[in-house]
Write an enzyme that holds these catalytic residues in place. Sequence first.
Site, PDB file in Angstrom:
ATOM      1  CG  ASN A 143      -1.930   1.128   1.190  1.00  0.00           C
ATOM      2  OD1 ASN A 143      -1.666   2.160   0.574  1.00  0.00           O
ATOM      3  ND2 ASN A 143      -3.041   0.975   1.877  1.00  0.00           N
ATOM      4  CB  CYS A 146      -3.438   4.862   1.889  1.00  0.00           C
ATOM      5  SG  CYS A 146      -4.695   5.558   2.948  1.00  0.00           S
ATOM      6  CE  LYS A 184      -5.120   0.135  -4.215  1.00  0.00           C
ATOM      7  NZ  LYS A 184      -6.042  -0.366  -3.191  1.00  0.00           N
ATOM      8  N   GLY A 236     -15.007   7.267  -7.488  1.00  0.00           N
ATOM      9  CA  GLY A 236     -16.327   6.967  -8.044  1.00  0.00           C
ATOM     10  C   GLY A 236     -16.180   6.674  -9.524  1.00  0.00           C
ATOM     11  N   GLY A 263     -10.072   1.627 -10.418  1.00  0.00           N
ATOM     12  CA  GLY A 263     -10.447   3.025 -10.243  1.00  0.00           C
ATOM     13  C   GLY A 263     -11.721   3.314 -11.021  1.00  0.00           C
ATOM     14  N   GLY A 264     -12.877   3.246 -10.321  1.00  0.00           N
ATOM     15  CA  GLY A 264     -14.136   3.639 -10.938  1.00  0.00           C
ATOM     16  C   GLY A 264     -14.945   2.532 -11.582  1.00  0.00           C
TER      17      GLY A 264
HETATM   18  C1  LIG Z   1     -13.954   3.021   2.017  1.00  0.00           C
HETATM   19  C2  LIG Z   1     -12.683   2.614   1.335  1.00  0.00           C
HETATM   20  C3  LIG Z   1     -11.687   1.958   2.046  1.00  0.00           C
HETATM   21  C4  LIG Z   1     -10.494   1.596   1.424  1.00  0.00           C
HETATM   22  N1  LIG Z   1      -9.519   0.962   2.133  1.00  0.00           N
HETATM   23  C5  LIG Z   1      -8.352   0.613   1.525  1.00  0.00           C
HETATM   24  C6  LIG Z   1      -7.322  -0.051   2.232  1.00  0.00           C
HETATM   25  O1  LIG Z   1      -7.419  -0.366   3.421  1.00  0.00           O
HETATM   26  N2  LIG Z   1      -6.174  -0.340   1.564  1.00  0.00           N
HETATM   27  C7  LIG Z   1      -5.993  -0.029   0.240  1.00  0.00           C
HETATM   28  O2  LIG Z   1      -4.940  -0.338  -0.333  1.00  0.00           O
HETATM   29  N3  LIG Z   1      -6.979   0.582  -0.462  1.00  0.00           N
HETATM   30  C8  LIG Z   1      -8.129   0.904   0.162  1.00  0.00           C
HETATM   31  N4  LIG Z   1      -9.116   1.533  -0.555  1.00  0.00           N
HETATM   32  C9  LIG Z   1      -8.900   1.837  -2.000  1.00  0.00           C
HETATM   33  C10 LIG Z   1      -9.506   0.754  -2.883  1.00  0.00           C
HETATM   34  O3  LIG Z   1      -8.871  -0.480  -2.652  1.00  0.00           O
HETATM   35  C11 LIG Z   1      -9.375   1.112  -4.374  1.00  0.00           C
HETATM   36  O4  LIG Z   1      -8.015   1.139  -4.721  1.00  0.00           O
HETATM   37  C12 LIG Z   1      -9.961   2.475  -4.738  1.00  0.00           C
HETATM   38  O5  LIG Z   1     -11.145   2.746  -4.015  1.00  0.00           O
HETATM   39  C13 LIG Z   1     -10.242   2.578  -6.240  1.00  0.00           C
HETATM   40  O6  LIG Z   1     -11.125   1.569  -6.681  1.00  0.00           O
HETATM   41  P1  LIG Z   1     -12.713   1.795  -6.814  1.00  0.00           P
HETATM   42  O7  LIG Z   1     -12.912   2.986  -7.691  1.00  0.00           O
HETATM   43  O8  LIG Z   1     -13.225   0.525  -7.394  1.00  0.00           O
HETATM   44  O9  LIG Z   1     -13.215   2.051  -5.432  1.00  0.00           O
HETATM   45  C14 LIG Z   1     -10.315   1.892   0.056  1.00  0.00           C
HETATM   46  C15 LIG Z   1     -11.325   2.521  -0.664  1.00  0.00           C
HETATM   47  C16 LIG Z   1     -12.512   2.887  -0.042  1.00  0.00           C
HETATM   48  C17 LIG Z   1     -13.582   3.564  -0.838  1.00  0.00           C
END
Ligand SMILES: Cc1cc2nc3c(=O)[nH]c(=O)nc-3n(C[C@H](O)[C@H](O)[C@H](O)COP(=O)(O)O)c2cc1C
Length: 405
Positions: A143, A146, A184, A236, A263-264
């Site tokens: 990670n 973040c 990542k 989003g 992402g999205g």
């Molecule tokens: C509520 C929330 C909690 C998340 N927690 C983590 C986490 O603990 N570790 C991490 O690497 N990414 C975390 N993410 C990021 C997601 O793994 C992902 O990389 C990011 O949201 C983009 O994908 P998406 O558009 O499908 O949400 C979190 C995302 C959200 C929305």
Amino acid sequence: MVDVDLTVTINGISYPNPLIVASGPSTLNPKAIMKCFENNAGGVVTKTITYDPMQQLQPKPRMYLIGKRELFAGKLYSFYSVDLMSEYEPERWVKFIRDVKREMSRRGIRGGLIASIAGRSYEEWGKLAGMMEDAGADAIEINLSCPHIEGEELMGRAVASRPEAIRNVIKAVKENSSLPVIGKLTPHGANPLELAKIMVSAGVDSLVSTARFQGLVIDAEKLCVVSWGGYGGYGGPWQLPISLSWTAKIVSENLGVPVIGSGGISSGEDIARFILVGADATQCCTAIMLRGHEAISKMISELKDWMNKHGFSKISDFRGMILSKIIKLEDLNRRRIYRFLVTDKCTGCGICVKVCPYHAIDLSPLGKAEINMRRCDNCGLCSSLCPSEAITYALRETKAKQASP
Ligand SMILES: Cc1cc2nc3c(=O)[nH]c(=O)nc-3n(C[C@H](O)[C@H](O)[C@H](O)COP(=O)(O)O)c2cc1C
């Protein structure tokens, strides 16, 4: 309907399909992880595992949805949140991972289990990596993405602007585990392509492109920051084109490692979009969290339908298909002329008249839009805005000489 084969292989690990549930609330404990697999996830990334007590204690409340109606109508929404890392100690996760792997094997469930980790020092990164290998994880995700972590910390996007720290984190992880390492990428405040190159040269085995941004959502009525009151992760479905563009650029660079698009994503077609630009698999978090674990099976079935519709029987049939179609600006023939045509659908609303930057549109005495071809610059704004889809266009001619750059 043809039976499609969704299997993908990344760093020697076989995933039954290209949808990996990204680290987040849908993967926060063994029960949640099993729910992902029960709903046909190809793989699961655990919530990020850390020893950092600051990261283990969550702000409350921390989840804020912008566009509730849009979410349920399948349109664009934004999600704002400060969900930090896992509340459970890494030792507890060792047991969780063992339990999940045992349960998967007992029930004959296929799929990759990836441990997401974040250390406060290089030693801690190494220690966590070794623990996750002992626990039986299939791969490690680091990670460095973040959005909430800033300053001098050695985790999250705070590391993204420090190439030396990125290299040392990867070195520590590789020295303490033989598992494949997934880097990542943050899309935020750094050039993800440059980050990808640094991570690959330091030894990561695959990449995730990309995580979320950081944002600040203000309530102008209550004069405050919404939710818990500070900066938050912001993502989003609107993020998809941004992540797609970085994924396409990273894949085009042929760095020699698989790329997982993220992402999205909120549909099977979105998964297909990432694969079309060359991703080997995908990760999705927000859409699954907001719609429940059932969204996983739904997106996979949508992907199957899409493949059937286009006559693809396996993922490699269309992986990277779009890359050769992405036109470079310098290669575009900018002398092409289009003919914009107002059809009978025009209601005379006048929006095109108001927005045309070239003042090329007027309303006729009959109340219909009329385009002055000599003034029209072919920009397409009127056509894309017209509420009744009344303005169409087609190629008219190409002037002999290419515009100078
Ligand atoms: C509520 C929330 C909690 C998340 N927690 C983590 C986490 O603990 N570790 C991490 O690497 N990414 C975390 N993410 C990021 C997601 O793994 C992902 O990389 C990011 O949201 C983009 O994908 P998406 O558009 O499908 O949400 C979190 C995302 C959200 C929305």
